[in-house]
Write a protein that holds these residues in place. Structure first.
Motif, PDB file in Angstrom:
ATOM      1  N   ASP A  65      -6.532  12.622   8.554  1.00 46.95           N
ATOM      2  CA  ASP A  65      -5.317  12.203   7.864  1.00 46.95           C
ATOM      3  C   ASP A  65      -4.144  12.463   8.808  1.00 46.95           C
ATOM      4  O   ASP A  65      -3.983  13.590   9.288  1.00 46.95           O
ATOM      5  CB  ASP A  65      -5.177  13.054   6.595  1.00 46.95           C
ATOM      6  CG  ASP A  65      -3.881  12.784   5.844  1.00 46.95           C
ATOM      7  OD1 ASP A  65      -3.090  11.947   6.313  1.00 46.95           O
ATOM      8  OD2 ASP A  65      -3.675  13.423   4.802  1.00 46.95           O
ATOM      9  N   PRO A  66      -3.337  11.443   9.153  1.00 47.44           N
ATOM     10  CA  PRO A  66      -2.249  11.673  10.120  1.00 47.44           C
ATOM     11  C   PRO A  66      -1.328  12.819   9.714  1.00 47.44           C
ATOM     12  O   PRO A  66      -0.752  13.489  10.577  1.00 47.44           O
ATOM     13  CB  PRO A  66      -1.495  10.342  10.149  1.00 47.44           C
ATOM     14  CG  PRO A  66      -2.168   9.426   9.206  1.00 47.44           C
ATOM     15  CD  PRO A  66      -3.432  10.049   8.725  1.00 47.44           C
ATOM     16  N   ALA A  67      -1.202  13.063   8.391  1.00 43.88           N
ATOM     17  CA  ALA A  67      -0.292  14.121   7.943  1.00 43.88           C
ATOM     18  C   ALA A  67      -0.769  15.502   8.383  1.00 43.88           C
ATOM     19  O   ALA A  67      -0.005  16.462   8.347  1.00 43.88           O
ATOM     20  CB  ALA A  67      -0.148  14.066   6.424  1.00 43.88           C
ATOM     21  N   THR A  68      -2.054  15.629   8.786  1.00 48.14           N
ATOM     22  CA  THR A  68      -2.562  16.947   9.171  1.00 48.14           C
ATOM     23  C   THR A  68      -2.439  17.199  10.672  1.00 48.14           C
ATOM     24  O   THR A  68      -2.860  18.240  11.158  1.00 48.14           O
ATOM     25  CB  THR A  68      -4.050  17.093   8.775  1.00 48.14           C
ATOM     26  OG1 THR A  68      -4.809  16.118   9.505  1.00 48.14           O
ATOM     27  CG2 THR A  68      -4.260  16.864   7.297  1.00 48.14           C
ATOM     28  N   PRO A  88       1.019   6.351   6.513  1.00 49.18           N
ATOM     29  CA  PRO A  88       0.457   7.541   5.865  1.00 49.18           C
ATOM     30  C   PRO A  88      -0.764   7.239   5.001  1.00 49.18           C
ATOM     31  O   PRO A  88      -1.478   8.152   4.623  1.00 49.18           O
ATOM     32  CB  PRO A  88       1.623   8.068   5.023  1.00 49.18           C
ATOM     33  CG  PRO A  88       2.513   6.903   4.825  1.00 49.18           C
ATOM     34  CD  PRO A  88       2.346   6.023   6.015  1.00 49.18           C
ATOM     35  N   HIS A  89      -0.991   5.946   4.675  1.00 46.52           N
ATOM     36  CA  HIS A  89      -2.136   5.640   3.803  1.00 46.52           C
ATOM     37  C   HIS A  89      -3.406   5.373   4.612  1.00 46.52           C
ATOM     38  O   HIS A  89      -4.466   5.169   4.055  1.00 46.52           O
ATOM     39  CB  HIS A  89      -1.831   4.454   2.894  1.00 46.52           C
ATOM     40  CG  HIS A  89      -1.536   3.174   3.629  1.00 46.52           C
ATOM     41  ND1 HIS A  89      -0.463   3.035   4.483  1.00 46.52           N
ATOM     42  CD2 HIS A  89      -2.176   1.991   3.642  1.00 46.52           C
ATOM     43  CE1 HIS A  89      -0.452   1.812   4.978  1.00 46.52           C
ATOM     44  NE2 HIS A  89      -1.484   1.144   4.495  1.00 46.52           N
ATOM     45  N   LEU A  90      -3.282   5.360   5.964  1.00 45.41           N
ATOM     46  CA  LEU A  90      -4.433   5.065   6.807  1.00 45.41           C
ATOM     47  C   LEU A  90      -4.840   6.306   7.596  1.00 45.41           C
ATOM     48  O   LEU A  90      -4.008   7.172   7.874  1.00 45.41           O
ATOM     49  CB  LEU A  90      -4.101   3.941   7.782  1.00 45.41           C
ATOM     50  CG  LEU A  90      -3.662   2.609   7.168  1.00 45.41           C
ATOM     51  CD1 LEU A  90      -3.342   1.608   8.265  1.00 45.41           C
ATOM     52  CD2 LEU A  90      -4.741   2.063   6.257  1.00 45.41           C
ATOM     53  N   HIS A 135      -7.210  12.154   0.197  1.00 47.35           N
ATOM     54  CA  HIS A 135      -7.278  12.683   1.569  1.00 47.35           C
ATOM     55  C   HIS A 135      -6.036  12.320   2.378  1.00 47.35           C
ATOM     56  O   HIS A 135      -6.069  12.308   3.591  1.00 47.35           O
ATOM     57  CB  HIS A 135      -8.516  12.152   2.286  1.00 47.35           C
ATOM     58  CG  HIS A 135      -9.801  12.492   1.597  1.00 47.35           C
ATOM     59  ND1 HIS A 135     -10.119  13.783   1.229  1.00 47.35           N
ATOM     60  CD2 HIS A 135     -10.837  11.725   1.174  1.00 47.35           C
ATOM     61  CE1 HIS A 135     -11.300  13.791   0.618  1.00 47.35           C
ATOM     62  NE2 HIS A 135     -11.744  12.554   0.572  1.00 47.35           N
ATOM     63  N   ARG A 136      -4.950  11.941   1.730  1.00 49.39           N
ATOM     64  CA  ARG A 136      -3.745  11.520   2.438  1.00 49.39           C
ATOM     65  C   ARG A 136      -2.534  12.306   1.950  1.00 49.39           C
ATOM     66  O   ARG A 136      -1.881  11.906   0.997  1.00 49.39           O
ATOM     67  CB  ARG A 136      -3.505  10.021   2.216  1.00 49.39           C
ATOM     68  CG  ARG A 136      -4.578   9.115   2.787  1.00 49.39           C
ATOM     69  CD  ARG A 136      -4.461   8.980   4.292  1.00 49.39           C
ATOM     70  NE  ARG A 136      -5.578   8.214   4.834  1.00 49.39           N
ATOM     71  CZ  ARG A 136      -6.697   8.768   5.306  1.00 49.39           C
ATOM     72  NH1 ARG A 136      -6.832  10.083   5.325  1.00 49.39           N
ATOM     73  NH2 ARG A 136      -7.665   8.015   5.767  1.00 49.39           N
ATOM     74  N   GLN A 137      -2.245  13.400   2.657  1.00 44.88           N
ATOM     75  CA  GLN A 137      -1.132  14.253   2.217  1.00 44.88           C
ATOM     76  C   GLN A 137       0.195  13.507   2.201  1.00 44.88           C
ATOM     77  O   GLN A 137       1.047  13.751   1.367  1.00 44.88           O
ATOM     78  CB  GLN A 137      -1.006  15.457   3.145  1.00 44.88           C
ATOM     79  CG  GLN A 137      -2.044  16.511   2.899  1.00 44.88           C
ATOM     80  CD  GLN A 137      -1.946  17.627   3.907  1.00 44.88           C
ATOM     81  OE1 GLN A 137      -0.892  17.847   4.500  1.00 44.88           O
ATOM     82  NE2 GLN A 137      -3.044  18.326   4.110  1.00 44.88           N
ATOM     83  N   GLY A 138       0.362  12.598   3.165  1.00 43.29           N
ATOM     84  CA  GLY A 138       1.639  11.897   3.287  1.00 43.29           C
ATOM     85  C   GLY A 138       1.909  10.945   2.145  1.00 43.29           C
ATOM     86  O   GLY A 138       3.014  10.425   2.018  1.00 43.29           O
ATOM     87  N   MET A 139       0.893  10.674   1.292  1.00 46.48           N
ATOM     88  CA  MET A 139       1.078   9.738   0.191  1.00 46.48           C
ATOM     89  C   MET A 139       1.281  10.450  -1.134  1.00 46.48           C
ATOM     90  O   MET A 139       1.344   9.814  -2.170  1.00 46.48           O
ATOM     91  CB  MET A 139      -0.142   8.808   0.075  1.00 46.48           C
ATOM     92  CG  MET A 139      -0.341   7.883   1.243  1.00 46.48           C
ATOM     93  SD  MET A 139       0.997   6.700   1.423  1.00 46.48           S
ATOM     94  CE  MET A 139       0.661   5.609   0.037  1.00 46.48           C
ATOM     95  N   ARG A 146       0.820  -1.202   0.000  1.00 44.63           N
ATOM     96  CA  ARG A 146       0.000   0.000   0.000  1.00 44.63           C
ATOM     97  C   ARG A 146       0.860   1.261   0.000  1.00 44.63           C
ATOM     98  O   ARG A 146       0.534   2.232  -0.659  1.00 44.63           O
ATOM     99  CB  ARG A 146      -0.937  -0.010   1.212  1.00 44.63           C
ATOM    100  CG  ARG A 146      -2.041  -1.023   1.104  1.00 44.63           C
ATOM    101  CD  ARG A 146      -3.015  -0.632  -0.011  1.00 44.63           C
ATOM    102  NE  ARG A 146      -3.924   0.427   0.418  1.00 44.63           N
ATOM    103  CZ  ARG A 146      -3.866   1.659  -0.011  1.00 44.63           C
ATOM    104  NH1 ARG A 146      -2.964   1.988  -0.889  1.00 44.63           N
ATOM    105  NH2 ARG A 146      -4.691   2.560   0.412  1.00 44.63           N
ATOM    106  N   LEU A 147       1.972   1.223   0.732  1.00 42.63           N
ATOM    107  CA  LEU A 147       2.841   2.401   0.753  1.00 42.63           C
ATOM    108  C   LEU A 147       3.511   2.589  -0.609  1.00 42.63           C
ATOM    109  O   LEU A 147       3.830   3.700  -0.995  1.00 42.63           O
ATOM    110  CB  LEU A 147       3.908   2.265   1.844  1.00 42.63           C
ATOM    111  CG  LEU A 147       3.398   2.383   3.281  1.00 42.63           C
ATOM    112  CD1 LEU A 147       4.539   2.198   4.262  1.00 42.63           C
ATOM    113  CD2 LEU A 147       2.744   3.741   3.497  1.00 42.63           C
TER     114      LEU A 147
END
Lengths: 551, 211
Positions: free
Chosen positions: B131-134, B90-92, A545-549, A466-467
């Motif tokens: 979103d964990p990034a926020t 980061p995807h969860l 909705h996932r900034q880190g991705m 997934r990552l």
């Protein structure tokens, strides 16, 4: 998992070893099925006696080396003058569609552009040329192979540029240039002195693959190369395809000669590298600051822009012809647009399109599975060199023998045979595009997941895959595009029973209706583009909705 | 629950990397391990969590609540692990991150309630869908600790988990972490460079030597 590298190695070595042996033996007269049951030099005598052989060899060497050298110099020149500027990124984005386009579609589009009745002649006629009828010029197919060289450069430049950008990302290029500037060196010469030597080791294998490909290419040579005499690869393929099966012997000898030419060219290239490196060291030692390289600054980006424009115009020409109503010379555009050809061909084109999709999807999935298992096992680093082999050997040198082996296994002309053969070319590119992102993934994610109680399978599926979804899909798109573009492997393993858009388009290029050809080639170009678009859109949507991705 | 490590010697080839005298960490106790880089701190943590590379050779056993876990694979040890970075997936979403380690026995509404309750206890009520990034650095650190605790660990290994937080935040996250370890009765091994960490932990300090 642990077995994956070895399974892959077997899947690779089998066809390669059987293929090379099955080409070498007939080259020396041994092929019992055709009555050749003793070793002899007769095939070589027949090969050497073939009219125009010397010219074929010269043409092959000339066009192959020229295409590689021109593409490499353009790429290095462009990288040197755009180092650190936004142009480098823009070029990469602009070239992505060309990178995805199969050789055959690009070559056919280029032919539609430069042919006497092509778009360029139409745009310049009659006001500049005075032509109100297409002139009688041997383009494409000029006896010097210029159209062939340009057609190859069109496709190899984006590939080498991508490899160069990847290599540049791994060396301190900008820091090197800053240090050089502090010592009074101008940036462009300093790039060649400092940055090129750092990235060249990573470019060597891709360059050798380009060299081997350019020397032994068949589809582009059939479309853009001269006919009498043709390049050695085309000559050999003609003999393999002849009704007179006795010609298989000189054909096998020709394939071995081609193998020798490719290996010799790679060796010569390596020697040339050393000579250039020695000269470069002396140049560096003189301490010359170098000029402003104004000519290169103007030339490299212009040439690259021209190549890009030609590629895109060629693709547009494919679509335009497939939709053209009446289109008289020298009109720049058809008098009307129609879906007539697409409607009339829809039944004919559906079969090859389905086969293309099926083979590409299956070979990509197989490659992904093997590559993921391989990377996950962490083993087999040394085996990586092996997967480059199919890209460094001329396809003809082992595909003929491999076809003979497939016949013996009763597999020729089956879907399995075509997928297996495609795998030889798809897997290297999938491994190449996935290996670095896989290695770059922070191993602490997997350790965290394990500490939370996730077993190896869950860590693999729910965390790692997934990552790495984005690079995974890009690798899949690359593999898909490679498979869609394969001509010879489909031709040999498919044994005429499985035809794809590529084999059909190349056959049609020999003189069918330009509208029908345009439709086949346009569809062939569209499939990989769709795959790339999907590979970009899917993660963007999933991760909206996932900034880190986000990249 | 207590963590016990027998006389431990880890070698790479014939080069000794780490020697640790027998050590027992009581429930709720925090033992701090300090030492210069290269003293084998990360090797020790890799050995305890079960991710030591096969090239290393380790002599000595690890006991958790009386069970020998030395040969268990990492995911069966139930040893919680916190790093310098929070490593939230980061995807969860935040809630999905927390549910990742929650035992599968708890299902449906009960599962969601358990996650929501944990968030509320950490003053993060309503953060589940985020979103964990926020999240801010302090919030992320707390979510990472919650995620570890929800997996019901039998011990905690802390690999310099406070070193990347800014000074103002560091003290608060530290107190929150130690309080949780004490409340849950978890034996805790803290690896750090920062003497203030050791002081705050208030327990024994082990100095790993070089070599």
């Amino acid at each position: 998992m642990r077995a994956a590298p070895w399974l892959t190695a077997t899947l690779f070595l089998g066809p390669l070893a059987a293929g090379l042996a099955g080409t070498l033996l007939p080259a020396f007269g041994y092929l019992p099925a055709l009555g050749g049951d003793s070793l002899s030099l007769d095939p070589w005598r027949a090969l050497l006696a073939a009219p125009g052989l010397a010219r074929s060899v010269m043409l092959t060497l000339g066009s192959g080396l020229a295409a590689t050298l021109v593409a490499l110099l353009l790429v290095l020149g462009f990288c040197a003058v755009t180092q650190g500027s936004a142009w480098a990124r823009r070029a990469q984005a602009a070239l992505a569609p060309v990178l995805a386009t199969p050789h055959a579609a690009l070559a056919i589009g280029f032919a539609f552009l430069v042919a006497p009745s092509g778009w360029l002649a139409r745009l310049a006629s009659p006001w500049a040329t005075g032509w109100d009828r297409p002139p009688d010029l041997p383009i494409p197919g000029d006896p010097w192979g210029l159209a062939l060289v340009l057609g190859l450069v069109l496709k190899e430049v984006p590939y080498l540029l991508l490899m160069a950008f990847a290599a540049l990302g791994q060396v301190p290029a900008s820091a090197s240039l800053r240090a050089a500037a502090a010592l009074g060196h101008r940036p462009v010469p300093a790039w060649f002195k400092l940055v090129l030597p750092q990235i060249y080791p990573q470019l060597r294998l891709p360059i050798c693959a380009v060299l081997a490909f350019s020397l032994s290419v068949v589809d582009v040579a059939l479309i853009l190369g001269p006919g009498t005499p043709p390049t050695l690869a085309v000559l050999v393929l003609r003999w393999f395809g002849d009704r007179d099966l006795a010609l298989w012997f000189p054909a096998a000898a020709g394939a071995v000669l081609l193998l020798g030419l490719v290996l010799g060219a790679i060796l010569a290239w390596r020697l040339g590298e050393r000579a250039v490196a020695a000269l470069g060291r002396r140049w560096i030692a003189t301490g010359h600051r170098g000029g402003q390289a104004l000519l290169l600054r103007a030339l490299a980006p212009a040439a690259l822009g021209l190549l890009l424009a030609a590629s895109l115009a060629g693709l547009a020409a494919l679509i335009a012809w497939s939709l053209a109503g009446p289109w008289r010379f020298p009109e720049a555009l058809p008098a009307g647009w129609t879906l007539r050809v697409w409607r009339a061909q829809s039944a004919e084109i559906a079969g090859p399109a389905r086969a293309t999709l099926l083979v590409a999807v299956l070979s990509t999935l197989a490659a992904l599975g093997l590559v993921l298992a391989w990377l996950e096992s962490g083993a087999g680093r040394r085996l990586r060199a092996l997967v480059w082999l199919p890209l460094l050997l001329p396809q003809l040198a082992f595909l003929f023998g491999w076809q003979v082996a497939l016949v013996r296994l009763g597999l020729d002309g089956t879907l399995a045979a075509v997928v297996w053969t495609h795998l030889l070319f798809v897997l290297p590119y999938v491994l190449l595009s996935l290996a670095d992102p896989w290695a770059a993934l922070d191993p602490r994610y997997a350790r965290s997941a394990a500490a939370l109680g996730a077993g190896p399978w869950r860590v693999f599926w729910a965390v790692k895959l997934r990552l790495l979804l984005r690079p995974l899909l890009v690798a899949a798109a690359v593999g898909f595009a490679v498979s869609v573009g394969l001509y010879l492997p489909t031709l040999f393993a498919g044994a005429g029973r499985i035809t794809t858009l590529t084999t059909e388009a190349v056959t049609l290029a020999a003189g069918a209706d330009r509208r029908v050809l345009g439709a086949y080639a346009a569809l062939q170009a569209a499939l990989p583009l769709l795959a790339y678009a999907l590979a970009a859109a899917l993660p963007a949507w999933l991760h909206r909705h996932r900034q880190g991705m986000r990249p | 629950m207590s963590l016990r490590i027998d006389d431990l010697v880890i070698t790479l080839g014939d080069r000794p990397l780490l020697a640790l005298p027998a050590l027992a960490v009581a429930p709720g106790e925090v033992v701090t391990v300090m030492g210069p880089s290269g003293a084998g701190k990360s090797t020790l943590l890799a050995f305890l969590s079960g991710t030591l590379d096969a090239a290393f050779r380790a002599r000595g056993r690890v006991w958790l609540a009386g069970e020998d876990v030395t040969n268990l694979p990492p995911h069966r040890r139930r040893i919680g692990l916190l790093f310098q970075d929070d490593l939230l997936f980061p995807h969860l979403s935040v809630a999905e991150n927390l549910a990742f380690g929650l035992a599968p026995g708890l299902r449906g509404a009960a599962r969601r309630a358990r996650v929501a309750q944990a968030l509320a206890e950490a003053e993060l009520a309503g953060f589940g869908p985020r979103d964990p990034a926020t999240l801010s650095g302090g919030q992320r650190a707390r979510v990472a600790l919650l995620r570890t605790l929800l997996a019901a660990p039998r011990a905690l290994l802390l690999d310099e988990p406070f070193s990347k937080l800014d000074v103002a935040l560091r003290g608060r996250v530290r107190d929150f972490t130690f309080a949780a370890a004490r409340r849950e009765g978890l034996p805790c091994l803290l690896v750090t460079h920062d003497p203030a960490d050791a002081e705050a932990a208030g327990g024994r300090v082990l100095e790993l030597g070089r070599g």
